[in-house]
Design an enzyme around this catalytic site. Structure first.
Site, mmCIF file in Angstrom:
data_model
loop_
_atom_site.group_PDB
_atom_site.id
_atom_site.type_symbol
_atom_site.label_atom_id
_atom_site.label_comp_id
_atom_site.label_asym_id
_atom_site.label_seq_id
_atom_site.Cartn_x
_atom_site.Cartn_y
_atom_site.Cartn_z
ATOM 1 N N ASP A 168 -5.863 -5.039 1.928
ATOM 2 C CA ASP A 168 -5.077 -4.286 1.792
ATOM 3 C C ASP A 168 -4.944 -3.482 0.994
ATOM 4 O O ASP A 168 -5.838 -2.819 0.327
ATOM 5 C CB ASP A 168 -3.481 -5.513 1.458
ATOM 6 C CG ASP A 168 -1.603 -4.991 1.792
ATOM 7 O OD1 ASP A 168 -2.102 -4.043 2.091
ATOM 8 O OD2 ASP A 168 -0.969 -5.466 1.863
HETATM 9 C C1 BGC Z 1 0.405 -3.417 3.552
HETATM 10 C C2 BGC Z 1 0.131 -4.192 4.887
HETATM 11 C C3 BGC Z 1 0.410 -2.937 5.700
HETATM 12 C C4 BGC Z 1 -0.749 -1.380 4.959
HETATM 13 C C5 BGC Z 1 -1.202 -0.478 5.587
HETATM 14 C C6 BGC Z 1 0.504 -2.170 2.937
HETATM 15 O O1 BGC Z 1 1.260 -1.872 2.050
HETATM 16 O O2 BGC Z 1 0.571 -4.551 2.358
HETATM 17 O O3 BGC Z 1 0.716 -4.463 5.787
HETATM 18 O O4 BGC Z 1 -0.912 -3.022 7.265
HETATM 19 O O5 BGC Z 1 -0.152 -0.947 3.551
HETATM 20 O O6 BGC Z 1 -0.199 0.759 6.320
#
Ligand code: BGC
Length: 764
Positions: A296
């Site tokens: 993530d």
């Molecule tokens: C979120 C993810 C997301 C990623 C990219 C993160 O903060 O937890 O779910 O896909 O950002 O935007």
């Protein structure tokens, strides 16, 4: 000269071999020798740094969707792109931007390996579907798959070939703002919906340019953050992980999902990003997943804050060894992996495995055949926002609403001759219905309720705002402020209500009050809306409350006093049209709650598949010594699976073909469902099972099947479910998925509480 030659040999070999893309069932991707051979030959040409580059993902040039990187790091992007040190980018929008970056990767790097472009296409790109929790409330797998297919078609037309969806986190705590992104609290429903979404995004293959890689996230247990506070600590037994959290992830692998994302939380003391139990033992080992895992946003670097590593280099080491294949925005792999290999701390074979996974998906997508496959400007123009998509998201929106209360059949509304007062800032809001995570859509592009109602011109509609919900900036990524003081609009709203036959009050959360980082401790109507509701009620009791929200709310006063309540969630681009059509009975509500609505926050977490305890609530003894609160009931306001219709459905004649069965046998459970109301309508018939005694204690009931039936007034139908051994299995005290012999209760009904009941015995 050398560069041209390598590219030439490489591309001609690929073009010859790749006449059509592979299909996405498990066995064919596992045995797809031609792709494996190509990956191997390509890897033979790659330097260590180029391999590591494939594991590096950078944010594009749009808004960030996480904390911003350190000063100076972002400036390295172009330099790294040219060196072939970037494998993927996220948050790049439009065929022009995608083409520009892809050109650098393909034409300016030594090996010309194309990039994949990821984006959070969570519920649509520009044409926005209902938020995923709302879609889950439809229990309509065909519509949900279609909605994902629309999102894939639109997103792929703007150059995107990878969505960070579906979020398949089973979630029991509505304080957590991200419940809006998932399918609710149930592992079985969540698994069915995960499968539908993945099929919608990925289709059967990537031969065309209309499908995108899906990503099952967040692995794992992210939704169990303590106290519902985003990113908080998670501690959970293996049994709970297996029985409750893993099923939708396992279903995603079975459905052929090509990528996974790990999660921000620590799980039992180890950040998920560094968990080899999750990523190597379970996902890549037990489940045989051969796609890749992306971290993530910044989750590698965050392991320093977790207190698990002391710097980004150690983070890179732990994460790659644990099976995190791609680094999203931590700059950990690109900065440190090469040194870690040279120092002997990370084996090159581990890097090779991760790179192989990434390259495999690039071949599957057909990007080596045509890196600009997703960059057709004409196709972009013809596709984005097209009429057919508007129809599909409207259909999905109508199916997502849940009728919670309808005393004296206040709904549907008469189509003419009525004076209707509409009250609430959300009724006139064209941005809030888009909900959180709609980063491809522009503000002010949803149909508001007022606009939707205007299509029914034979009633007189007068609108007054009453009170603001959110004030300040309400755009993506910005914190909304809630109006706590300004009641200046109350008087006009009350006056409007006084003169009306019916009052439609649209109240709830602004679209950005849910989603990532938006945990709440108070789940009542935000700000001054409860006060306004009670004031209006004093002058006109004929109120239809239209709830607009991204999570279960606590609405005890409304549930008691307001005669009609329709849960409209945040329904996307076609929101106002969908709501108006349901209010006027053009569509008879058929949704069922995918998450329990509590009476108060103090009951949380509250879910239907709880365990009995030694002093169960079902007995409600006189004494104080049983599992309960002294100031609140144990039961929810509205249970999981609950939802009314303008019709009524009666259940009778629950029968089993036999009341005992063994091993390879099956029995049939049948029930008769009759529409005893005045309208044609749909009902979701729900099957629950309780394993009475287990080697580990078992929930009071678990959803095991459902079927949607559409019935005319007075029509009845026999619905049948097949019960087999597989349906009864669970992760037992032997730490295995198995079925134990014993007695079972079987329930069929209209929601998790109102059911008919019978029992059977199973023997191994
Ligand atoms: C979120 C993810 C997301 C990623 C990219 C993160 O903060 O937890 O779910 O896909 O950002 O935007």
């Amino acid at each position: 000269m050398k560069k041209i030659k390598v590219k030439y040999i490489f591309y001609s070999a690929i073009l010859m071999a790749l006449s059509c893309g592979p299909t996405l069932n498990k066995s064919s991707t596992y045995n797809n020798k031609s792709i494996e051979t190509k990956v191997d030959s390509l890897m033979n040409l790659m330097t260590l740094e180029e391999k590591i580059g494939q594991l590096n993902q950078y944010n594009g040039f749009y808004d960030v969707t996480g904390p911003t990187p350190k000063e100076g790091q972002a400036a390295l992007k172009y330099e790294h792109l040219k060196k072939g040190w970037v494998g993927s980018m996220l948050n790049v929008k439009g065929t022009n931007e995608v083409r520009t970056l892809q050109k650098i990767a393909v034409e300016q790097t030594r090996l010309g390996i194309p990039l994949i472009f990821g984006f959070d296409v969570i519920h649509g790109y520009k044409t926005i579907s209902p938020i995923p929790l709302a879609e889950a409330a439809s229990w309509d797998l065909v519509a949900i798959e279609r909605s994902a297919a629309v999102a894939a078609e639109e997103a792929s037309a703007v150059g995107i070939n990878w969505t960070f969806a579906p979020m398949v986190d089973v979630a029991r705590d509505p304080r957590w703002g991200r419940v809006m992104e998932g399918a609710g609290e149930d592992p079985y429903l969540g698994s069915r919906i995960a499968t539908a979404r993945i099929h919608g995004f990925q289709g059967d293959n990537f031969n065309s340019n209309t499908k995108v890689l899906a990503c099952a996230k967040h692995f794992a247990a992210y939704a169990f953050a303590e106290a519902g506070r985003d990113y908080n600590t998670v501690d959970m037994s293996e049994e709970n992980l297996q029985n409750l959290v893993f099923p939708p992830f396992k279903a995603s692998v079975d459905a052929g999902v090509r990528t996974f994302m790990n999660s921000f939380n620590e799980l039992n003391g180890i950040p998920a990003t560094a968990s080899s139990y999750l990523q190597r033992t379970v996902l890549k080992g037990d489940w045989g997943f051969n796609g890749f895992v992306v971290s993530d946003w910044g989750s590698m670097l965050e392991m320093v804050n977790h207190g698990y590593v002391s710097n980004n280099k150690e983070a890179a080491e732990k994460a790659i060894i644990a099976g995190s294949d791609m680094d999203m925005e931590s700059y950990a792999y690109v900065e440190h992996l090469s040194a870690l290999v040279k120092e002997g701390k990370v084996k090159e074979a581990i890097i090779d495995d991760a790179v192989r996974r990434v390259l495999r998906t690039k071949f599957e997508l057909g990007l080596f055949q045509n890196p600009y496959k997703y960059c057709d400007e004409q196709h972009e123009k013809n596709t984005v926002g097209k009429k057919e998509f508007q129809d599909d998201v409207l259909d999905m929106a109508k199916k997502s609403m849940v009728l919670l209360k309808n005393d004296n059949q206040l709904l549907p509304l008469a189509t003419s001759g009525k004076k209707i007062a509409v009250i609430g800032a959300l009724a006139n809001d064209k941005t809030s219905p888009l909900g959180s995570w709609r980063i491809g859509a522009d503000d002010e592009t949803a149909v508001s309720l007022i606009e939707g109602l205007s299509k029914f011109p034979n009633n007189t509609v007068t609108y007054t705002k009453g009170v603001d919900v959110a004030i300040g900036r309400t755009q993506f990524m910005w914190e909304t402020k809630i109006n706590q003081t300004d009641t200046s609009g109350f008087a006009a709203a009350i006056e409007n209500a006084k003169n009306a036959d019916i009052v439609l009050m649209m109240l709830g959360e602004h679209g950005l009050q849910t989603g990532e980082g938006r945990s709440r401790t108070d789940l009542g109507l935000p700000g001054l809306q409860q006060q306004l509701l009670e004031e209006v009620y004093k002058v006109n009791k004929n109120i239809v409350l239209l709830l607009s929200n991204g999570r279960p709310l606590t609405i005890p006063w409304a549930a008691e006093n307001i005669p009609a309540i329709l849960e409209t969630w945040q329904l996307g681009t076609q929101s106002g049209n969908a709501i108006a059509q349901v209010l006027y009975g053009e569509y008879n509500p058929s949704g069922k709650l995918p998450m329990t609505f509590p009476r108060s926050v103090g009951q949380l977490p509250l879910y239907y598949n709880y365990k009995n305890t030694g002093r169960p609530s079902s007995n409600e003894p006189e004494s104080v010594f049983w599992s309960h609160y002294i100031d609140q009931k144990n039961t929810p306001q509205y249970p999981f699976g609950f939802g009314l219709s303008y019709s009524k459905f009666e259940y009778s004649n629950l029968k089993l073909s036999a009341d005992t069965f063994a091993n390879t046998d099956k029995i049939q459970a049948t029930v008769e469902v009759k529409n005893t109301g005045k309208y044609r309508g749909k009902e979701v018939v729900q099957l629950y099972i309780q394993d009475l005694v287990g080697s580990l204690t078992r929930p009071v009931k678990e959803l095991k099947g459902f079927e949607m039936v559409e019935l005319l007034p007075n029509e009845s139908r026999t619905i049948s479910f097949s019960i087999d051994k597989k349906m009864l299995e669970f992760f037992t005290a032997n730490k295995k998925w198995e079925t134990e012999s014993g007695d079972f209760n079987l329930f069929i009904g209209t929601n998790s509480q109102e059911t008919l009941k019978t029992k059977f015995h199973y023997t191994n």
